[in-house]
Design a protein around this motif. Structure first.
Motif, PDB file in Angstrom:
ATOM      1  N   ASP A   1      -4.752  -0.526  -1.304  1.00  0.00           N
ATOM      2  CA  ASP A   1      -5.074   0.708  -0.599  1.00  0.00           C
ATOM      3  C   ASP A   1      -6.541   0.772  -0.189  1.00  0.00           C
ATOM      4  O   ASP A   1      -7.022   1.820   0.228  1.00  0.00           O
TER       5      ASP A   1
ATOM      6  N   TYR B   1      -4.574   8.303   3.604  1.00  0.00           N
ATOM      7  CA  TYR B   1      -3.245   8.340   4.211  1.00  0.00           C
ATOM      8  C   TYR B   1      -2.906   9.691   4.805  1.00  0.00           C
ATOM      9  O   TYR B   1      -2.124   9.781   5.735  1.00  0.00           O
TER      10      TYR B   1
ATOM     11  N   GLY C   1      -4.157   6.018  -1.949  1.00  0.00           N
ATOM     12  CA  GLY C   1      -3.452   5.145  -2.873  1.00  0.00           C
ATOM     13  C   GLY C   1      -4.346   4.722  -4.019  1.00  0.00           C
ATOM     14  O   GLY C   1      -5.575   4.799  -3.930  1.00  0.00           O
TER      15      GLY C   1
ATOM     16  N   ALA D   1       0.840  -1.179   0.000  1.00  0.00           N
ATOM     17  CA  ALA D   1       0.000   0.000   0.000  1.00  0.00           C
ATOM     18  C   ALA D   1       0.884   1.241   0.000  1.00  0.00           C
ATOM     19  O   ALA D   1       1.942   1.259   0.609  1.00  0.00           O
TER      20      ALA D   1
END
Length: 109
Positions: A95, A104, A90, A19
């Protein structure tokens, strides 16, 4: 900008090696929800094209409590003020968490 890169670098250390934070999207927040007092979901008004099944984001439960609280505070502040947010995410199937796009990084303008 340096803060965002340092912030992202910190996040990527806690996730699996496949990821990765590879893209950004800017938008306003449509809604924010919490499930089981620990999982945060949020939907943008303009969700990006991702390989995940659902068109909203999840804040990963692997984050520590302080980081989760920062995400939640930022989301509520942005929703309340209708501010634009920048979400780092991602673009690979790794992800996705439970079919949702993993966030993220998050900041608002």
């Amino acid at each position: 900008m340096k803060f965002i890169f340092a912030f992202v670098a910190l996040f990527t250390l806690s996730f699996s090696s496949n990821a990765a934070y590879t893209a950004n999207v800017t938008s306003t927040i449509q809604w924010v929800k919490i499930y089981n007092n620990s999982t945060i979901y949020f939907k943008l008004n303009d969700h990006p094209d991702t390989p995940c099944d659902y068109d909203y984001f999840i804040v990963d439960s692997l984050m520590d409590d302080a980081m989760t609280e920062r995400f939640y505070t930022t989301l509520l502040s942005a929703k309340t003020t209708n501010a634009t947010v920048l979400v780092g995410y991602g673009t690979d199937v790794e992800d996705c968490r439970s079919g949702r796009s993993l966030a993220y990084a998050l900041t608002h303008y």
